[in-house]
Design a protein around this motif. Structure first.
Motif, short mmCIF file in Angstrom:
data_model
loop_
_atom_site.label_atom_id
_atom_site.label_comp_id
_atom_site.label_asym_id
_atom_site.label_seq_id
_atom_site.Cartn_x
_atom_site.Cartn_y
_atom_site.Cartn_z
N PHE A 486 0.96 -1.05 0.18
CA PHE A 486 0.52 -0.23 0.26
C PHE A 486 0.75 1.12 0.55
O PHE A 486 1.70 1.05 0.44
CB PHE A 486 -0.93 0.16 1.41
CG PHE A 486 -1.64 -0.72 1.21
CD1 PHE A 486 -3.24 -0.78 0.58
CD2 PHE A 486 -1.70 -2.24 2.09
CE1 PHE A 486 -3.71 -1.89 0.63
CE2 PHE A 486 -2.43 -3.35 2.19
CZ PHE A 486 -3.64 -3.29 1.23
N THR A 487 0.39 2.22 -0.28
CA THR A 487 1.03 2.90 -0.83
C THR A 487 0.66 4.58 0.07
O THR A 487 -0.63 4.30 0.24
CB THR A 487 1.12 3.91 -1.68
OG1 THR A 487 1.79 3.16 -2.81
CG2 THR A 487 1.89 5.19 -2.17
N THR A 488 1.19 5.01 1.00
CA THR A 488 1.33 5.75 2.14
C THR A 488 1.71 6.82 1.68
O THR A 488 2.65 7.62 1.33
CB THR A 488 1.42 5.40 3.46
OG1 THR A 488 3.06 5.58 3.44
CG2 THR A 488 1.49 3.62 4.05
N ARG A 489 1.32 8.56 2.65
CA ARG A 489 1.29 9.44 2.61
C ARG A 489 2.33 9.97 3.59
O ARG A 489 2.09 9.58 4.76
CB ARG A 489 0.08 10.20 1.89
CG ARG A 489 0.56 12.06 1.79
CD ARG A 489 -0.63 12.45 1.53
NE ARG A 489 -1.72 12.63 2.59
CZ ARG A 489 -2.94 13.25 2.89
NH1 ARG A 489 -3.06 13.56 1.29
NH2 ARG A 489 -3.75 13.07 3.42
N GLY A 490 3.12 10.83 3.73
CA GLY A 490 4.30 11.43 4.65
C GLY A 490 3.43 11.80 5.87
O GLY A 490 2.17 12.53 5.46
N GLU A 491 3.46 11.82 6.95
CA GLU A 491 2.55 12.20 7.91
C GLU A 491 3.05 14.17 8.17
O GLU A 491 2.54 14.93 8.70
CB GLU A 491 3.76 12.31 9.31
CG GLU A 491 2.93 10.10 10.03
CD GLU A 491 1.49 9.94 10.20
OE1 GLU A 491 0.21 10.96 10.19
OE2 GLU A 491 1.15 9.55 9.92
N ILE A 614 -5.25 7.63 -1.03
CA ILE A 614 -3.33 7.26 -0.83
C ILE A 614 -3.69 8.40 0.28
O ILE A 614 -4.02 9.32 1.02
CB ILE A 614 -2.37 7.90 -1.66
CG1 ILE A 614 -2.18 7.42 -2.71
CG2 ILE A 614 -1.28 8.07 -0.38
CD1 ILE A 614 -1.42 8.23 -3.79
N LEU A 615 -3.69 7.49 1.91
CA LEU A 615 -3.93 7.73 3.23
C LEU A 615 -2.56 8.09 4.04
O LEU A 615 -1.58 7.44 3.89
CB LEU A 615 -4.77 6.96 4.23
CG LEU A 615 -5.83 7.11 2.83
CD1 LEU A 615 -6.61 5.47 4.16
CD2 LEU A 615 -6.86 7.72 3.32
N GLN A 616 -2.56 8.43 5.34
CA GLN A 616 -1.71 7.92 6.23
C GLN A 616 -1.47 6.97 7.12
O GLN A 616 -1.91 6.23 6.92
CB GLN A 616 -1.11 9.93 7.11
CG GLN A 616 -1.40 11.04 6.49
CD GLN A 616 -1.65 12.34 7.41
OE1 GLN A 616 -1.24 11.92 8.96
NE2 GLN A 616 -1.33 13.41 7.30
N PHE A 617 -0.16 6.94 7.44
CA PHE A 617 -0.16 5.46 7.92
C PHE A 617 -1.32 5.46 9.14
O PHE A 617 -1.86 4.39 9.34
CB PHE A 617 1.74 5.48 9.10
CG PHE A 617 1.58 3.80 9.44
CD1 PHE A 617 2.31 2.85 8.45
CD2 PHE A 617 1.72 3.68 10.45
CE1 PHE A 617 2.21 1.85 8.74
CE2 PHE A 617 1.57 2.28 11.04
CZ PHE A 617 2.23 1.49 9.86
N HIS A 618 -1.30 6.37 9.94
CA HIS A 618 -2.16 6.22 11.18
C HIS A 618 -3.61 5.94 10.53
O HIS A 618 -4.12 4.97 10.80
CB HIS A 618 -2.42 7.28 12.25
CG HIS A 618 -2.51 8.49 12.08
ND1 HIS A 618 -1.77 9.19 11.27
CD2 HIS A 618 -3.97 9.06 11.79
CE1 HIS A 618 -2.22 10.28 11.07
NE2 HIS A 618 -3.82 9.99 11.39
#
Length: 701
Positions: A486-491, A614-618
């Motif tokens: 999964f592709t995530t986005r930076g915090e 594309i969501l952040q990790f949390h």
């Protein structure tokens, strides 16, 4: 025909070319200038000959047959006689008083070859005699496609009307009276009728005739007295001279009108070209509130309830300001009860009108009427209802009512489960007749289900392992597998992109799942997920997985960790025993199929939840936890809605029956919510600053 001086009459037929073509004949016919149709009985002969050449499909420069060539030579001989015909130039004769108004008489006729019309003006002289003169005529050849005589006669009557309008428009004379004479009783009777009772061809022509003429001005005469018959058959120039019937009209025009051999009392009988008329009764439904809302126009169950709730508020308060109020849960419940009662109206009518039929149809369901007028079922299971979680009875709904299907589609779209799961979830709130049939139909026509669950080639299932059959507490025997990426986005940096992998833990005993997110594909990242899992679920006795390098490494490191822990530390983590790790054979993913099959359902739920976002990790980890809860809502049987979560939490934690808001996804795509509130995720996603769609997540197992 040829270059050089025009031919004279004595040069025919010697100077006519041996090869006579259609192009030559048409050129000669078009050279005849007769705008008023004064010699129409003669020119119609040329038109009929041309029609015959079209009938045999003769090309423009092909030589015509000998018999047809003889007919054209005869026509060319007669053409020289037209110059000897004279016509009276003045329409108004001498000896007519200036205040006298003339009478307009128009004849029309039709045959298999042609149809046409001719008009005469009749004057009354000062000595009491009558004089009539030819004014104009029109002719048309019949179409090559065979038409009935009635239609050709009616087409002649249309020319009759058009010629009358032309004469009245272009002449300054005022006519005392008009006569439209035909020799067909059927056509005259058709004109007396309304046009709507006939076929289209006849109806349009009758309508045109009645638009400019009066039906009482149409008369009938015998065929031999109808001078328009000359147009349909053709005459030589010598037969249309100055004193001929063609120029002076029939002899009865010289007598008073009372002595004319015309009549209007024609026997109608069964007229042809009649259209079949079907009488339709306009049976309109009663104008009720339900009919005005029209549930069949809605594709969203929640939207129907919200619209109904606002309309009910407007009806109660008698003003439109209630349409903007903030809806409460009581308003939504009231709207739902409104539609339940509307759906039960046929059942209630059967109960009041025919109790025997009602018992025959619904007695097995033990229905009863609640205090609020809603019919509910399950009277025999009253104790079960008392001890159930929601403690509510199940209303009875009809299979064919749109409200029933709308709710069933609403339940199915929240997760797109199978038929059994859909039926169980629906029956926790409503009892719909023939629900299995409805659920199968909905799943069959569901586009996402058909797209994602294609028919694959099956294979024979192997024997179940002992861990699947041995009774044990939850999470004693666990299967684990990874899926993604999964592709995530930076915090902090919203434009930065990272990778993450899903980890699924599957209880062999209850088939419950635990889903978490690993920051990478390393053994360390996987161990962090495993430690979070055992902190929540406890250490399993046996762990089953594929032979991946990161899982093998995790097994070795885990062995070292468990050997170094003492009892106190194990107690702090909620662990009482170590666990045995078992790997499947290399390149044999089917040996861990019990976990692989659940990855399929998890991927589908995640796809429906986040789509291309594309969501952040949390944020993605929160989605995973809620998807795990949704997957654990799968029922064990079709009798009672017993879920996996009831073995884990001793209660259910989803809110299936509460109305959920549907949020539009980014880039115009519709997001189907699966008991997951991703509004905050979408809000943050819209602040990335990108104008196009983000990179899609990769869901390959």
């Amino acid at each position: 025909m040829r270059q050089g001086p025009d031919l004279r009459g004595d040069q025919i037929p010697s100077e006519i070319p041996s090869v006579l073509t259609k192009r030559m004949c048409l050129s000669q016919v078009n050279g005849i200038y007769d705008p008023l149709g004064l010699v129409a009985p003669f020119t119609i002969k040329a038109k009929i000959l041309l029609r015959k050449m079209w009938g045999i499909k003769l090309d423009w420069d092909d030589s015509m047959p000998e018999n047809m060539r003889k007919d054209w030579i005869e026509f060319f001989k007669e053409l020289f006689e037209v110059a000897d015909i004279t016509f009276q130039r003045c329409i108004k004769p001498e000896g007519v008083d200036s205040q006298t108004k003339p009478t307009l008489i128009v004849f029309s006729d039709g045959s298999e070859q042609a149809f046409g019309t001719v008009a005469y003006i009749r004057w009354m002289l000062n000595d009491g005699r009558y004089v009539s003169n030819l004014v104009a005529s029109k002719s048309r050849i019949a179409p090559i496609e065979v038409a009935s005589i009635v239609r050709l006669e009616l087409s002649g009557a249309v020319l009759n009307k058009r010629l009358t309008c032309f004469i009245k428009k272009e002449m300054r004379l005022q006519f005392d009276r008009e006569f439209h004479i035909v020799d067909s009783e059927i056509v005259r009777s058709m004109i007396q009728k309304q046009s709507y009772g006939f076929k289209t061809f006849v109806a349009t022509r009758i309508g045109e005739i009645q638009e400019a003429t009066e039906p009482e001005d149409w008369w009938w005469c015998k065929g031999e007295l109808n001078v328009a018959d000359l147009i349909t058959r053709g005459k030589t120039p010598s037969e249309i001279g100055p004193e001929s019937t063609w120029q002076r009209g029939p002899t009865f025009l010289q007598r008073p009108i009372e002595e004319w051999p015309i009549q209007q009392s024609c026997s109608e009988g069964n007229l042809p070209e009649r259209a079949k008329i079907i009488m339709v009764a306009d049976a309109r439904e009663a104008d009720t509130l339900a009919n005005r809302i029209d549930v069949s126009r809605y594709s969203s169950y929640n939207k129907l309830l919200r619209v109904t709730a606002r309309i009910l508020a407007i009806y109660d308060n008698k003003n439109f300001s209630s349409a903007t109020k903030v809806l409460s849960a009581e308003d939504i419940q009231r709207a739902e009860i409104f539609w339940i009662k509307e759906c039960q109206k046929p059942i209630m009518k059967t109960l009041n009108d025919d109790k025997v039929t009602f018992d025959k149809m619904y007695a097995k369901l033990c229905p009863q009427v609640r205090d609020d007028g809603v019919i509910v079922v399950g009277a025999r299971a009253g104790r079960y209802v008392h001890f159930s979680y929601n403690k509510q009875e199940v209303p009875l709904l009809l299979y064919r009512h749109p409200f029933s299907k709308l709710y069933a589609v609403h339940v199915h779209n929240r997760g797109h489960p199978g038929v059994q799961t859909t039926v169980s979830k629906i029956r926790s709130k409503f009892w719909i007749i023939n629900l299995y049939k409805m659920a199968k139909s909905i799943r069959h026509h569901c586009v996402p289900c058909r797209r994602q669950e294609k028919d694959m080639v099956g294979q024979k299932m192997g024997d179940l392992p002992l861990a699947r059959l041995k009774p044990s507490p939850p999470w004693s025997y666990v299967g684990v597998d990874l899926f993604g990426l999964f592709t995530t986005r930076g915090e902090v940096n919203k434009r930065a992109r990272g990778k993450a992998y899903g980890v699924i833990f599957n209880c062999f005993t209850t088939r419950a799942v635990h889903i978490d997110l690993a920051v990478d594909y390393s053994s360390t990242g996987f161990l962090q997920v495993l430690r979070r899992f055992v902190s929540l679920r406890g250490y399993p006795s046996e762990m089953y997985s594929d032979g991946g390098s990161q899982l093998v490494g995790a097994s070795k490191e885990l062995k070292q960790v468990t050997e170094g822990w003492d009892a106190n530390k194990l107690h702090e983590f909620g662990i009482s025993n170590g666990m045995t790790w078992k790997f499947s054979m290399a390149d044999s993913p089917w040996q861990n199929g019990v976990t692989e099959i659940l990855i399929k359902g998890v991927k589908k739920a995640i796809n429906h939840a986040i789509g291309n976002q594309i969501l952040q990790f949390h944020e993605l980890q929160t989605v995973f936890y809620e998807v795990a809860n949704l997957v654990n809502e799968r029922p064990l049987d079709d009798i009672q809605l017993i879920r996996k979560t009831e073995f884990i939490f001793v209660r259910t934690i989803s809110f299936l029956d509460e109305p959920q808001e549907e949020y539009p996804a980014d880039h115009g795509e519709k997001l189907t919510t699966l008991d997951i509130d991703l509004n905050s995720c979408r809000t943050s996603s819209r602040h990335t600053g990108s104008s196009g769609p983000e990179t899609t997540s990769h869901l390959s197992s």
